[in-house]
Structure formats: C-alpha cells, structure tokens
Design a protein around this motif. Structure first.
Motif, PDB file in Angstrom:
ATOM      1  N   VAL A   1      39.528  36.888  28.343  1.00 16.19           N
ATOM      2  CA  VAL A   1      38.614  37.231  29.432  1.00 16.19           C
ATOM      3  C   VAL A   1      39.405  37.683  30.653  1.00 16.19           C
ATOM      4  CG1 VAL A   1      36.922  36.304  31.062  1.00 16.19           C
ATOM      5  CG2 VAL A   1      36.749  35.742  28.636  1.00 16.19           C
ATOM      6  N   GLY A   2      40.461  36.937  30.979  1.00 17.04           N
ATOM      7  CA  GLY A   2      41.284  37.302  32.126  1.00 17.04           C
ATOM      8  C   GLY A   2      41.926  38.663  31.965  1.00 17.04           C
ATOM      9  N   ASP A   3      42.446  38.942  30.768  1.00 18.18           N
ATOM     10  CA  ASP A   3      43.056  40.245  30.521  1.00 18.18           C
ATOM     11  C   ASP A   3      42.027  41.368  30.611  1.00 18.18           C
ATOM     12  OD1 ASP A   3      45.557  39.201  30.224  1.00 18.18           O
ATOM     13  OD2 ASP A   3      45.581  39.283  28.040  1.00 18.18           O
ATOM     14  N   SER A   4      40.818  41.092  30.137  1.00 15.56           N
ATOM     15  CA  SER A   4      39.768  42.113  30.208  1.00 15.56           C
ATOM     16  C   SER A   4      39.428  42.443  31.660  1.00 15.56           C
ATOM     17  CB  SER A   4      38.513  41.628  29.472  1.00 15.56           C
ATOM     18  OG  SER A   4      38.775  41.433  28.097  1.00 15.56           O
ATOM     19  N   ILE A   5      39.300  41.407  32.504  1.00 11.49           N
ATOM     20  CA  ILE A   5      39.039  41.630  33.928  1.00 11.49           C
ATOM     21  C   ILE A   5      40.187  42.402  34.561  1.00 11.49           C
ATOM     22  CG2 ILE A   5      38.773  40.474  36.163  1.00 11.49           C
ATOM     23  CD1 ILE A   5      37.302  38.229  34.678  1.00 11.49           C
TER      24      ILE A   5
END
Length: 259
Positions: free
Chosen positions: A117-121
């Motif tokens: 999720v963090g990488d996607s953001i």
C-alpha cells in the motif's frame, strides 16, 4: 504527445524498474544495491537543488509561499513514513545493517500489505510529480523522471528481496511489485487531466516534488551511506554519488543550451 511522454516515464519508473529487479539474481542484487543507493542519492539531491527548485522559484509564485510548501512537503512525507505509508526499502538479509535475523521476513510477512500500500501511494505521487514536470517543461520532465527512476530501481530491488526473503516466489513478488508500480502510471494520467488545466499550480507541485526528493535522500538514503566503511568502499560510494550528480548536471546543461 506530452501524455505519451508521461505514460512512458511513469511506466519506466513504476514497472520497468520492477522488471529489472526481477531479472537479476538475488546475489547480484545484493551486491549492486549499495551502489544504486549512492547513485540515486546524487541524482535526487542534484535534481531537487539544481533543477526543479530553481525552475519553481523562477516563476511568478511567491518565494515565501514556495518555502512554506517545501516545509509542508517535508513534514507530510515524514508523517506518511511514520504511519508506514511511505516506505523506502533498500536493505536485505546480510547487508550489514545489523538487523536481527529474519528481519526482512517479518517486514514482508505481517507488514506485507502496508509495504505494498505504501509503495502504491509513493508511486502514485511520483506519477503526479512526473506529469506536472512534463506539463511545466519537457526538459524538466526528463530530469525529474531520471531522478525518480534512479530512486525506484534500488527501491524495487529492496522490495523484491524483502518479499523473496519472506517466502514469496519470484513470480508472486514480481506480480505484486508490478501492480504497485502501475500506480505511477495512474498518477501520471490523473496528473495530466486533473492538474494540467491549473498551470498556476505547477511551481507548487515542483516544490512538493523537491520536498519528496530531499526527504528520501536525507532521511533514508544518506543515513545508509554514513556507516564506517573500508576506504575502497568509501571511494566507490563517493564515485557513484558523483556520477549521479554529474548525470543531472549534464542534463541541466543540455536543457539550458536548448532553451
């Protein structure tokens, strides 16, 4: 044509970097990731300080307002990282960072979802940044894309190794990272159609981009380079830093000549 360049740059930064990481062996990745971190540090800092920030401050926007955006951006990325939605993984088992054994397995096990999720953001924000840079100036878009790609390759290498250490198959690790990388393309499209009509916002978005570059370099990358090393490794570290800075200086000089 601008949209095509944005799509190309975001795909290279978000997806191609994942493919490069997956195409190399784990042992080779472990050896080169330190050099890639040094290279991306030089590229990120020089892009922010020598090209993106000067471009923003040459606009009609208030310098005081731009500095406020810079400060706000640094605080924003700090808070995102605090809640584990803005992660920068550049380590692996046995990398000398003195983590306890199976550290990466734990990071990618229970925390695997937050990593993705963090990488996607992170990738989505990169896509918007790339779009804003290309809309402001194609040369600026190229330099900004170079900085993001230079950082994304070691980041995806780190993420890929973490997932492999956690027991993911190569195919599964590649698939999850590639899906996360596609968020950069989505961010580029959103940036083109949503940000594009608001030309007055470009200087502020460029400063926000710079805050991202400076934060990643100073808060994440440079501390990794501060470890005491043998003189040969220190020389190599400085050389890769210089290469990163030199790449940006050359691109900036060429774009200035074209202008």
């Amino acid at each position: 044509m601008t949209l095509f360049y944005i799509l190309l740059a975001t795909f290279a930064g978000g997806v191609l970097s994942v493919v490069i990481a997956a195409s190399l062996t784990v042992s080779l990745l472990s050896r080169i990731v330190k050099n890639l971190v040094s290279l991306s540090t030089g590229v990120l800092l020089s892009t922010a300080l020598l090209h993106v920030l000067p471009e923003a401050f040459e606009s009609k926007a208030s310098p005081h307002a731009l500095f406020m955006v810079l400060l706000g951006g640094l605080m924003f990325f700090f808070l995102l990282e605090k809640v584990e939605l803005y992660r920068h993984t550049h380590h692996h088992e046995g990398d000398g960072h003195h983590h306890h054994h199976h550290f990466d397995a734990e990071q990618a096990g229970r925390g695997g979802l937050s990593v993705l999720v963090g990488d996607s953001i992170h990738n989505f924000c990169d896509g918007i940044i790339i779009a804003a840079a290309f809309l402001a100036d194609p040369h600026l878009g190229v330099v900004t894309s170079l900085a993001i790609i230079a950082h994304e390759i070691p980041q995806e290498v780190g993420d890929y190794i973490v997932l492999l250490n956690a027991g993911f198959s190569r195919a599964k690790a590649l698939l999850f990272n590639a899906i996360s990388g596609l968020a950069a393309v989505l961010g580029g499209v959103v940036g083109y159609f949503v940000v594009g009509p608001w030309e007055s916002l470009f200087p502020y978005l460029l400063v926000a981009a710079s805050s991202s570059f400076v934060y990643v370099a100073v808060a994440d990358l440079i501390p990794q380079l501060q470890r005491r090393l043998p003189w040969r490794e220190t020389v190599a570290q400085l050389a890769w830093l210089a290469v990163g800075i030199g790449l940006v200086v050359v691109v900036v000089a060429v774009s200035a000549h074209d202008h």
